[in-house]
Design an enzyme around this catalytic site. Structure first.
Site, short mmCIF file in Angstrom:
data_model
loop_
_atom_site.label_atom_id
_atom_site.label_comp_id
_atom_site.label_asym_id
_atom_site.label_seq_id
_atom_site.Cartn_x
_atom_site.Cartn_y
_atom_site.Cartn_z
N ARG A 1 -10.52 13.11 3.89
CA ARG A 1 -11.07 12.74 2.57
C ARG A 1 -12.57 12.92 2.50
O ARG A 1 -13.14 13.12 1.44
CB ARG A 1 -10.80 11.25 2.28
CG ARG A 1 -9.43 10.89 1.88
CD ARG A 1 -9.29 9.39 1.79
NE ARG A 1 -10.10 8.81 0.72
CZ ARG A 1 -9.80 8.89 -0.57
NH1 ARG A 1 -8.72 9.51 -0.95
NH2 ARG A 1 -10.58 8.34 -1.48
N ASP B 1 -15.59 4.24 -3.50
CA ASP B 1 -14.52 3.59 -2.74
C ASP B 1 -15.04 2.37 -2.00
O ASP B 1 -16.24 2.27 -1.70
CB ASP B 1 -13.94 4.57 -1.70
CG ASP B 1 -12.88 5.47 -2.29
OD1 ASP B 1 -12.44 5.22 -3.42
OD2 ASP B 1 -12.50 6.44 -1.60
N GLU C 1 5.05 2.64 26.74
CA GLU C 1 4.12 1.53 26.99
C GLU C 1 2.67 2.01 26.95
O GLU C 1 1.74 1.21 26.86
CB GLU C 1 4.39 0.89 28.36
CG GLU C 1 5.55 -0.09 28.37
CD GLU C 1 5.47 -1.13 27.28
OE1 GLU C 1 4.40 -1.74 27.11
OE2 GLU C 1 6.48 -1.32 26.58
N PRO D 1 -3.95 0.52 20.64
CA PRO D 1 -4.31 -0.83 20.19
C PRO D 1 -5.47 -1.40 21.00
O PRO D 1 -6.10 -2.36 20.58
CB PRO D 1 -3.05 -1.66 20.45
CG PRO D 1 -1.97 -0.70 20.78
CD PRO D 1 -2.59 0.58 21.20
#
Ligand code: SAM
Length: 252
Positions: A157, A172, A119, A92
């Site tokens: 992809r 897309d 963590e 994150p």
């Protein structure tokens, strides 16, 4: 592309390798993937991969050593094929994943992805072994496996031959800095709603123009930041202007 993943839950990656486009690309040998469990690189009976954090606090931290050994083994396999490794930690705290980064990674021959748990990871491992950290959004998941699969799906992809014509990525969202236009299929009437007439006209120039206009309108409404980040082509500016003056006239 040779992909190496380091994860405590290798079976989770069956979701990627056994379904849909990413499974087809694997059977076409567009990429190879090996998932290594860092527990294989522990030396104690419990196969310990985590410990309490220095300084106290909740949760556990992944030990540097088993991860370093797992990464070294992955790099060795890449080196045996003359492939340079690029090591990514899903986190994150990383830079949010965007289309440009996906395109950049899809050019690589060797990708090592660390999917961590708990963590997080001993910072010294990150400082010495990881080239970049990538986040899939501003929220926290329980582990790096889903983020790693999100990254890999997006990258695979883009590998030449991964998509047939039917699922081509050229239109897309994000490819040209705009969101995708609305799609319709049969039946012509659904819940009292009809398909826009232009799509039934067979006039391909008009259909292309309508789709571009819809992409512009959707992007302006939902993601104005995308429009602000790029300049409009002459055609795009003309289409938006035409729609705006049509709407002005209709409301006056
Ligand atoms: N303590 C960490 C923090 O607040 O940044 C969160 C740790 S999370 C519970 C465990 C692991 O899940 C992370 O080390 C990372 O590998 C993965 N992860 C969780 N959310 C993620 C996200 N948004 N993007 C990428 N990886 C994520």
């Amino acid at each position: 592309m040779q992909v190496e993943v380091i994860s405590l839950f290798p079976e989770m990656f069956n979701a990627l390798t056994q379904h849909g486009i990413t499974s087809r690309a694997l059977s076409r040998a567009l990429y190879q993937i090996q998932v290594t469990n860092p527990r294989e690189f522990t030396s104690d009976n419990h196969k310990t991969v985590d410990d309490r954090p220095y300084g106290g606090g909740p949760g556990m931290v992944m030990l540097a050593e088993p991860l370093a050994k797992a990464i070294a083994a992955a790099k060795q396999r890449l080196a045996a094929n003359g492939v340079q490794p690029h090591v990514v930690h899903m986190s994150p705290r990383g830079k949010p994943l965007m289309h440009e980064k996906v395109m950049q990674l899809s050019q690589l021959k060797g990708l090592v992805i660390l999917a961590s748990r708990y963590e997080g990871v001993d910072q010294r491992l990150l400082d010495t072994q990881v080239d970049e950290e990538i986040s899939i959004g501003d929220y926290v998941l329980s582990g790096g496996e889903l983020p790693a699969m999100v990254l890999l799906d997006a990258v695979i992809r883009q590998l030449p031959g991964a998509l047939g014509d039917a699922d081509s990525a050229v239109e897309d969202s994000f490819v040209n800095g705009l969101l995708d236009f609305p799609h319709y299929t049969r039946p012509e009437q659904y819940e009292g709603l009809t398909v826009p007439e232009v799509l039934m006209s067979g006039n391909h120039a008009k259909i292309r123009e309508w789709r571009l206009a819809q992409s512009l309108l959707l992007t302006r409404a939902k993601r104005p930041d995308l429009l602000a980040a790029r300049s409009l082509t002459k055609e795009e500016a003309r289409l938006l202007q035409a729609i705006d003056s049509e709407q002005e006239q209709a409301s006056s």
